[in-house]
Design a protein around this motif. Structure first.
Motif, PDB file in Angstrom:
ATOM      1  N   TYR A   1       0.588  -1.371   0.072  1.00 37.80           N
ATOM      2  CA  TYR A   1      -0.406   0.023  -0.058  1.00 37.80           C
ATOM      3  C   TYR A   1       0.300   1.481   0.143  1.00 37.80           C
ATOM      4  O   TYR A   1       0.517   2.164  -0.646  1.00 37.80           O
ATOM      5  CB  TYR A   1      -1.249   0.207   1.792  1.00 37.80           C
ATOM      6  N   LYS A   2       2.398   1.229   0.588  1.00 34.08           N
ATOM      7  CA  LYS A   2       2.935   2.770   0.783  1.00 34.08           C
ATOM      8  C   LYS A   2       3.926   2.466  -0.316  1.00 34.08           C
ATOM      9  O   LYS A   2       4.566   3.510  -0.164  1.00 34.08           O
ATOM     10  CB  LYS A   2       3.146   2.497   2.383  1.00 34.08           C
ATOM     11  N   GLY A   3       4.710   1.289  -0.426  1.00 36.85           N
ATOM     12  CA  GLY A   3       6.341   1.015  -0.954  1.00 36.85           C
ATOM     13  C   GLY A   3       7.448   0.616  -0.274  1.00 36.85           C
ATOM     14  O   GLY A   3       7.445  -0.045   0.703  1.00 36.85           O
TER      15      GLY A   3
ATOM     16  N   THR B   1       9.247   7.819  -1.483  1.00 37.02           N
ATOM     17  CA  THR B   1       9.101   8.023  -2.455  1.00 37.02           C
ATOM     18  C   THR B   1       7.868   6.612  -2.514  1.00 37.02           C
ATOM     19  O   THR B   1       7.714   5.906  -2.681  1.00 37.02           O
ATOM     20  CB  THR B   1       9.685   7.826  -4.325  1.00 37.02           C
ATOM     21  N   PRO B   2       6.327   7.522  -1.492  1.00 38.08           N
ATOM     22  CA  PRO B   2       5.824   6.218  -1.906  1.00 38.08           C
ATOM     23  C   PRO B   2       5.195   5.767  -3.202  1.00 38.08           C
ATOM     24  O   PRO B   2       4.650   6.731  -3.967  1.00 38.08           O
ATOM     25  CB  PRO B   2       4.497   6.439  -0.743  1.00 38.08           C
ATOM     26  N   LEU B   3       4.452   4.638  -2.472  1.00 33.95           N
ATOM     27  CA  LEU B   3       3.296   4.854  -4.202  1.00 33.95           C
ATOM     28  C   LEU B   3       1.823   5.788  -3.781  1.00 33.95           C
ATOM     29  O   LEU B   3       2.034   6.822  -2.846  1.00 33.95           O
ATOM     30  CB  LEU B   3       2.474   3.386  -3.455  1.00 33.95           C
TER      31      LEU B   3
ATOM     32  N   GLU C   1      -1.090   5.725  -3.839  1.00 36.38           N
ATOM     33  CA  GLU C   1      -2.583   5.796  -2.603  1.00 36.38           C
ATOM     34  C   GLU C   1      -1.646   6.989  -1.008  1.00 36.38           C
ATOM     35  O   GLU C   1      -3.119   7.474  -0.655  1.00 36.38           O
ATOM     36  CB  GLU C   1      -2.991   5.176  -3.114  1.00 36.38           C
ATOM     37  N   SER C   2      -0.116   6.652  -1.178  1.00 37.97           N
ATOM     38  CA  SER C   2      -0.003   6.851   0.365  1.00 37.97           C
ATOM     39  C   SER C   2       1.261   8.202   0.137  1.00 37.97           C
ATOM     40  O   SER C   2       1.644   8.973   0.989  1.00 37.97           O
ATOM     41  CB  SER C   2       0.728   5.711   0.667  1.00 37.97           C
ATOM     42  N   GLN C   3       0.702   9.187  -1.179  1.00 40.06           N
ATOM     43  CA  GLN C   3       1.348   9.898  -0.993  1.00 40.06           C
ATOM     44  C   GLN C   3       1.517  11.450  -0.296  1.00 40.06           C
ATOM     45  O   GLN C   3       2.528  12.173   0.236  1.00 40.06           O
ATOM     46  CB  GLN C   3       1.249  11.220  -1.945  1.00 40.06           C
ATOM     47  N   LYS C   4       0.481  11.025   0.924  1.00 42.23           N
ATOM     48  CA  LYS C   4       0.784  12.258   2.051  1.00 42.23           C
ATOM     49  C   LYS C   4       1.878  12.565   2.726  1.00 42.23           C
ATOM     50  O   LYS C   4       2.076  12.637   3.673  1.00 42.23           O
ATOM     51  CB  LYS C   4      -1.121  12.770   2.559  1.00 42.23           C
ATOM     52  N   VAL C   5       2.252  10.377   2.566  1.00 40.03           N
ATOM     53  CA  VAL C   5       3.557  10.455   4.438  1.00 40.03           C
ATOM     54  C   VAL C   5       5.172  10.273   3.307  1.00 40.03           C
ATOM     55  O   VAL C   5       5.272  10.553   4.228  1.00 40.03           O
ATOM     56  CB  VAL C   5       2.897   9.075   4.539  1.00 40.03           C
ATOM     57  N   ALA C   6       4.563  10.776   2.058  1.00 42.73           N
ATOM     58  CA  ALA C   6       5.905  11.616   1.226  1.00 42.73           C
ATOM     59  C   ALA C   6       6.900  12.260   2.323  1.00 42.73           C
ATOM     60  O   ALA C   6       6.897  13.124   2.376  1.00 42.73           O
ATOM     61  CB  ALA C   6       5.981  11.984   0.407  1.00 42.73           C
TER      62      ALA C   6
END
Length: 250
Positions: free
Chosen positions: A189-191, A214-216, A218-223
């Protein structure tokens, strides 16, 4: 989707197109994948044998499962590339749905796709959800009485079946106490996550912190944010010490 439960195994068909590759060759391509929960946390793909595009050669190995029965082991041979013991078939399983399916070893394959997007680690669980919410709650993190992070702008990640995770800006973290680790983990889910260990007055706390640069999508908010294992540190939320959760990561 259709669903069957037998004993401790849940079996469910999916409408996603699923493909697996080995050595640049297409191993399987199906629009009838079956999700099988071999454990309660996430499913495994079982694919129709009719949708396998390479040779499955019996290798004489067997494997027993109390829930699925006896499996015959196969090597996967794709135009000269062989993945040894990379497939299982449950020919006589009491779960009738499994008899015409093959279980490909996830890590033995080079790539997996759902539709046209690569997937990692294991299939996504259709009953797991990841929500990442911006928050103004005050999060303070202590390790053995030393404050290592203090933030009023966390992103809180809520993932089904796991404790809430507090992702914090690096500018709110004592980065002078952190040193990079060689550890890397992957999440469907996150990379790919990288890790840091914490060093306080000569004591090391290995891999207590992780983050996704560099998350996937759908999880860009935690980059670019980092997170502490709440199972291992003391987290104060709006001034109140939180109980350390019990989880597989404790």
């Amino acid at each position: 989707m259709t669903e069957t439960r037998r004993g401790h195994v849940k079996v469910e068909t999916s409408q996603k197109r699923v493909r697996a590759y080995l050595g640049g060759h297409l191993v399987a391509d199906t629009v009838r994948p079956v999700l099988v929960w071999e454990n309660p946390y996430y499913p495994t793909y079982y694919l129709p044998v009719a949708d396998v595009r390479v040779k499955l050669e019996p290798n004489g190995s067997t494997r027993h499962s109390t829930s699925r029965g006896d499996a015959t082991g196969y090597d996967v041979v794709a135009d000269g590339t062989t993945a040894t013991e990379a497939a299982l078939r449950y020919h006589d399983s009491s779960l009738l749905e499994l008899r015409d399916l093959v279980r490909l070893d996830w890590d033995a394959m080079d790539e997996w796709f759902e539709e046209d997007e690569p997937i990692y680690v294991h299939p996504r669980n259709p009953y797991s959800r990841v929500d990442i919410l911006a928050s103004s709650r005050h999060v303070r993190v202590e390790i053995d009485g030393v404050t290592v992070a203090d933030s009023h702008t966390p992103r809180i990640l809520f993932e089904t079946g796991l404790p809430a995770r507090y992702y914090l800006p690096m500018t709110d973290v004592r980065m002078d106490l952190l040193h990079s680790s060689d550890t890397r983990t992957r999440c469907p889910y996150k990379g790919t996550a990288e890790y840091w260990s914490v060093r306080i007055e000569g004591t090391d706390y290995p891999d207590y912190v992780w983050g996704y640069r560099t998350p996937l999508p759908e999880s860009q908010k935690v980059a670019g944010l980092v997170c502490f294992y709440s199972e291992k540190v003391d987290i104060y939320l709006d001034g109140e010490l939180q109980e350390r959760p019990r989880s597989p990561f404790a």
